[in-house]
Design a protein around this motif. Structure first.
Motif, PDB file in Angstrom:
ATOM      1  N   VAL A  44       0.852  -1.192   0.000  1.00  0.00           N
ATOM      2  CA  VAL A  44       0.000   0.000   0.000  1.00  0.00           C
ATOM      3  C   VAL A  44       0.886   1.240   0.000  1.00  0.00           C
ATOM      4  CG1 VAL A  44      -1.846   1.228   1.188  1.00  0.00           C
ATOM      5  CG2 VAL A  44      -1.714  -1.275   1.343  1.00  0.00           C
ATOM      6  N   PRO A  45       0.928   1.998  -1.096  1.00  0.00           N
ATOM      7  CA  PRO A  45       1.763   3.203  -1.111  1.00  0.00           C
ATOM      8  C   PRO A  45       1.320   4.204  -0.049  1.00  0.00           C
ATOM      9  CG  PRO A  45       0.983   2.656  -3.323  1.00  0.00           C
ATOM     10  CD  PRO A  45       0.209   1.809  -2.370  1.00  0.00           C
ATOM     11  N   GLN A  46       2.273   4.772   0.635  1.00  0.00           N
ATOM     12  CA  GLN A  46       2.034   5.860   1.576  1.00  0.00           C
ATOM     13  C   GLN A  46       3.163   6.868   1.388  1.00  0.00           C
ATOM     14  OE1 GLN A  46       1.176   4.378   5.666  1.00  0.00           O
ATOM     15  NE2 GLN A  46      -0.918   4.831   5.021  1.00  0.00           N
ATOM     16  N   PRO A  47       2.991   8.113   1.855  1.00  0.00           N
ATOM     17  CA  PRO A  47       4.050   9.099   1.638  1.00  0.00           C
ATOM     18  C   PRO A  47       5.432   8.629   2.065  1.00  0.00           C
ATOM     19  CG  PRO A  47       2.076  10.212   2.372  1.00  0.00           C
ATOM     20  CD  PRO A  47       1.762   8.741   2.407  1.00  0.00           C
ATOM     21  N   VAL A  48       5.537   7.907   3.174  1.00  0.00           N
ATOM     22  CA  VAL A  48       6.867   7.463   3.600  1.00  0.00           C
ATOM     23  C   VAL A  48       7.398   6.332   2.739  1.00  0.00           C
ATOM     24  CG1 VAL A  48       6.575   8.202   5.993  1.00  0.00           C
ATOM     25  CG2 VAL A  48       5.848   5.903   5.332  1.00  0.00           C
ATOM     26  N   THR A  49       6.555   5.749   1.883  1.00  0.00           N
ATOM     27  CA  THR A  49       7.032   4.735   0.937  1.00  0.00           C
ATOM     28  C   THR A  49       8.035   5.350  -0.032  1.00  0.00           C
ATOM     29  OG1 THR A  49       4.871   3.650   1.095  1.00  0.00           O
ATOM     30  CG2 THR A  49       6.288   2.953  -0.702  1.00  0.00           C
ATOM     31  N   VAL A  50       7.976   6.671  -0.190  1.00  0.00           N
ATOM     32  CA  VAL A  50       8.950   7.388  -1.017  1.00  0.00           C
ATOM     33  C   VAL A  50      10.376   7.025  -0.597  1.00  0.00           C
ATOM     34  CG1 VAL A  50       9.910   9.690  -1.402  1.00  0.00           C
ATOM     35  CG2 VAL A  50       7.454   9.316  -1.622  1.00  0.00           C
ATOM     36  N   GLY A  51      10.576   6.882   0.720  1.00  0.00           N
ATOM     37  CA  GLY A  51      11.908   6.614   1.230  1.00  0.00           C
ATOM     38  C   GLY A  51      12.272   5.153   1.327  1.00  0.00           C
ATOM     39  N   SER A  52      11.397   4.281   0.867  1.00  0.00           N
ATOM     40  CA  SER A  52      11.700   2.844   0.866  1.00  0.00           C
ATOM     41  C   SER A  52      12.483   2.534  -0.407  1.00  0.00           C
ATOM     42  CB  SER A  52      10.410   2.031   0.934  1.00  0.00           C
ATOM     43  OG  SER A  52      10.677   0.655   0.954  1.00  0.00           O
ATOM     44  N   THR A  53      13.740   2.935  -0.401  1.00  0.00           N
ATOM     45  CA  THR A  53      14.577   2.846  -1.600  1.00  0.00           C
ATOM     46  C   THR A  53      15.978   2.384  -1.238  1.00  0.00           C
ATOM     47  OG1 THR A  53      15.147   5.185  -1.330  1.00  0.00           O
ATOM     48  CG2 THR A  53      13.352   4.676  -2.845  1.00  0.00           C
ATOM     49  N   THR A  54      16.740   2.044  -2.249  1.00  0.00           N
ATOM     50  CA  THR A  54      18.149   1.698  -2.052  1.00  0.00           C
ATOM     51  C   THR A  54      19.003   2.960  -2.157  1.00  0.00           C
ATOM     52  OG1 THR A  54      18.415   1.239  -4.409  1.00  0.00           O
ATOM     53  CG2 THR A  54      17.820  -0.620  -2.977  1.00  0.00           C
ATOM     54  N   PHE A  55      20.244   2.835  -1.735  1.00  0.00           N
ATOM     55  CA  PHE A  55      21.156   3.982  -1.720  1.00  0.00           C
ATOM     56  C   PHE A  55      21.394   4.535  -3.126  1.00  0.00           C
ATOM     57  CE2 PHE A  55      25.684   5.563  -1.435  1.00  0.00           C
ATOM     58  CZ  PHE A  55      25.371   6.715  -0.736  1.00  0.00           C
ATOM     59  N   LEU A  56      21.651   3.646  -4.094  1.00  0.00           N
ATOM     60  CA  LEU A  56      21.905   4.103  -5.457  1.00  0.00           C
ATOM     61  C   LEU A  56      20.680   4.794  -6.045  1.00  0.00           C
ATOM     62  CD1 LEU A  56      23.655   4.233  -8.012  1.00  0.00           C
ATOM     63  CD2 LEU A  56      22.754   1.980  -8.644  1.00  0.00           C
ATOM     64  N   GLU A  57      19.514   4.211  -5.828  1.00  0.00           N
ATOM     65  CA  GLU A  57      18.284   4.808  -6.350  1.00  0.00           C
ATOM     66  C   GLU A  57      18.103   6.214  -5.792  1.00  0.00           C
ATOM     67  OE1 GLU A  57      13.461   3.882  -6.413  1.00  0.00           O
ATOM     68  OE2 GLU A  57      14.855   2.466  -5.487  1.00  0.00           O
ATOM     69  N   GLU A  58      18.389   6.397  -4.512  1.00  0.00           N
ATOM     70  CA  GLU A  58      18.186   7.710  -3.913  1.00  0.00           C
ATOM     71  C   GLU A  58      19.233   8.712  -4.373  1.00  0.00           C
ATOM     72  OE1 GLU A  58      15.643   9.926  -2.742  1.00  0.00           O
ATOM     73  OE2 GLU A  58      15.226   7.825  -2.219  1.00  0.00           O
TER      74      GLU A  58
END
Length: 630
Positions: free
Chosen positions: A167-181
């Motif tokens: 379920v996407p939520q605003p904090v899902t934005v930060g559920s990423t890997t280091f390279l992606e970010e």
């Protein structure tokens, strides 16, 4: 250990909560600059960077809180699932990207101090410059970076983590890997850097761009469709200028379409736009005013105290996913909780807190907007009963099959354990359940068969009566603490004639000085606990639980059961209970619903049904908490 792809893990992954120390130099720089006599906050970029970092933390956190305010958003949700513990754990360190970008920004300020120090407050040309750079640089750059991340080679090591959140939520934005970010940071930073180096930068432009960028990411990941469809009907060009939460949700679930950052124009240019995006958006918007699916079961909870009112998914999601205990970070939220209590006391109605699915059935938790101490104010009882009655009638109107009452909502002095509502509304279709039968069963099954004597407080309450009668039938001598001889005699007369001798009235705690099994149904002080002999075990069914004062004794948890393993969407803990564990009265309502029983369970407990309810609970996969620790 399995090898991880290069730059997939965060450099400070092992730091835990100490990762915030990375912002220490930034805080130190601000404090140091404040000590300088000629310091001016307006031109202090270290201060501005710290401020915008704090604002970003709060923006993502509070937008997520809004999304979890189910009484506001339930009819506008796109994916009709709840955020579960697994997703919360994956997103626990969602704010890594904010720390990363703060560190990179600090480096840029050190590299180009002159350019940043002389930026004006406002520059009109800067607004035009940054918008142009965003549209012509950031948008297409993000599109192709995002599309490459979905390639066969890059997706699994670098982008699958983001899509593992159901379920996407605003904090899902930060559920990423280091390279992606790092790549996303480049997309965010190029317009800012270009605008500043061009001489058209300003403090307002940079602040505004970052916060608008963050807001639009929160907006798209919110899973709550708030855009009215008429905008796209009347002005079709907006379909290509601004995406919507439903537009992003299609990408999140299907993944091969809708790659854009904020502008679907680039999906249209490169033929990856899902044509159903606007159909879905319009459908959700039009259906927003309609009633959503009625739950099969409702647990009507209440707040215990001021700080535990903050233990809700719409306040701090991560905090709610852990068993409640008072924490230091709650102190600054206490004044807000106090003001909210006053507002709730004056105006609020019962509201939806959380939901989960079990055996294909929808289970919801509603909360009465009253705090624990209010239940003991004589003048408040009528208003509390009105709230409970309204909730029951609302559930009946919606088609709810079973509504279960939490501890204080079924207080005997308040409404006779729910009897008041059943008698007042004899034609109720919803079954009203206090769940105390299963509570009694849980406590009784914790008492070992070898126990021959029990000291019972709260002995003449609904639960106390049932426990005493059950134990005396089992041949256990029950010391019933009560000053009311009449109520004791009434209970004693209910017992079989050959078992009545097992019920003994006592009026002082001293009577239990040789009894090592206490069943506490009325709150007892540490001083009263002193009468228990060493090695005593305290079973309890009192809210709040008694203080674990004696080190030479053991204390049982409140009567509780673990929900079946196939429960879906559970993402918050019930008060002090562990994950997946609910109070026995809650579990009693669940069993009532799963069994399809058609009777109300209110008022006095039917002792003969204790074993029936217990066997039904075990049959449906519920487990007593005491068995989990063995």
């Amino acid at each position: 250990m399995p090898k991880t792809a290069p730059f997939s893990s965060w450099p400070w992954e092992s730091f835990g909560i100490f990762k915030y120390i990375l912002l220490g130099p930034l805080v130190g720089k601000v404090l140091y600059s404040r000590l300088q006599a000629d310091d001016d906050l307006a031109s202090n970029w270290w201060f501005h960077l710290l401020l915008i970092t704090i604002l970003r933390f709060h923006l993502y956190a509070w937008y997520t809180n809004f999304c979890n305010m189910l009484w506001l958003t339930r009819n506008r949700r796109i994916i009709q699932h709840s955020v579960d513990f697994d997703q919360i754990d994956k997103e626990w360190d969602w704010d890594n990207f904010i720390i990363l970008q703060a560190l990179i920004a600090s480096s840029c300020i050190c590299m180009f101090p002159h350019n940043f120090a002389n930026l004006p407050v406002w520059e009109t040309k800067g607004l035009v410059t940054i918008v142009v750079m965003h549209v012509l640089v950031s948008e297409p750059l993000y599109y192709w970076v995002h599309r490459f991340l979905h390639g066969d080679y890059l997706f699994t090591p670098y982008h699958s983590l983001h899509h593992s959140s159901t379920v996407p939520q605003p904090v899902t934005v930060g559920s990423t890997t280091f390279l992606e970010e790092l790549l996303v940071t480049t997309v965010l930073g190029l317009p800012i850097l270009g605008c500043s180096l061009s001489g058209y930068g300003s403090k307002t432009i940079i602040f505004g761009y970052v916060l608008v960028f963050d807001f639009l990411r929160c907006f798209g990941h919110s899973n709550v469709e708030i855009m009215p469809h008429w905008i796209f009907d009347r002005f079709p060009i907006f379909k290509y200028i601004l995406y919507t939460p439903s537009y992003y949700s299609i990408h999140h679930s299907e993944m091969k379409t809708n790659y854009c950052l904020f502008m679907p124009l680039y999906d249209a240019i490169w033929n990856t736009l899902d044509t159903n995006s606007w159909v879905l958006q319009k459908k959700i918007t039009l259906d927003a005013g309609k009633s959503s699916r009625a739950p099969d079961f409702v647990f009507l909870a209440h707040v215990v105290d001021m700080t535990s009112s903050l233990h809700a998914p719409f306040v701090v999601r991560s905090f709610a996913s852990m068993p409640y205990r008072a924490r230091l970070f709650l102190l600054h939220l206490w004044p807000g909780a106090f003001l909210l209590m006053l507002v709730m006391w004056a105006r609020s109605k019962t509201f939806l807190v959380s939901f989960y699915h079990l055996r294909g059935r929808l289970h919801q938790t509603w909360a009465v907007p009253r705090f624990g101490f209010q239940y003991f104010l004589p003048f408040a009882s009528q208003g509390i009963n009105k709230h409970i009655e309204d909730a029951i009638l609302r559930a009946d109107k919606l088609g709810v099959k079973v509504i279960s009452l939490a501890a204080l909502n079924k207080n005997e002095a308040l409404n006779g354990g729910g009897t008041l509502f059943v008698n007042k509304h004899p034609n109720l279709k919803v079954r009203v359940v206090h769940g105390n039968t299963l509570t009694a069963a849980v406590i009784l099954n914790e008492i070992h068969e070898s126990v021959k004597e029990v000291f019972l407080t709260g002995a003449t309450s609904k639960l106390g009566r049932a426990i005493a009668l059950y134990l005396c039938r089992r041949g256990v001598r029950v010391l019933m603490l009560t000053l009311s001889t009449e109520r004791f005699q009434n209970i004693k007369e209910e017992a079989p004639t050959n078992c009545q001798k097992n019920l003994v009235q006592v009026t002082k705690y001293q009577a239990a000085k040789n009894c090592k099994t206490w069943v506490v149904g009325k709150w007892i002080t540490p001083r009263e606990q002193r009468w228990a002999p060493p090695g005593t075990h305290f079973h309890q069914f009192v809210v709040p639980p008694i203080l674990a004062f004696r080190r030479d004794c053991t204390y049982g948890d409140l009567a509780a059961m673990k929900l079946p393993d196939d429960v879906e969407g559970l993402g918050s803990c019930e008060y002090t209970m562990g994950r997946g564990i609910v109070h026995a009265c809650h579990a009693g309502g669940v069993v009532h619903s799963l069994e399809g029983w058609t009777h109300h369970e209110v008022g006095a407990l039917d002792v003969d049904r204790i074993d029936v309810v217990w066997k039904a609970a075990i049959k449906h996969g519920l487990q007593p908490v005491s068995s989990l620790s063995k």
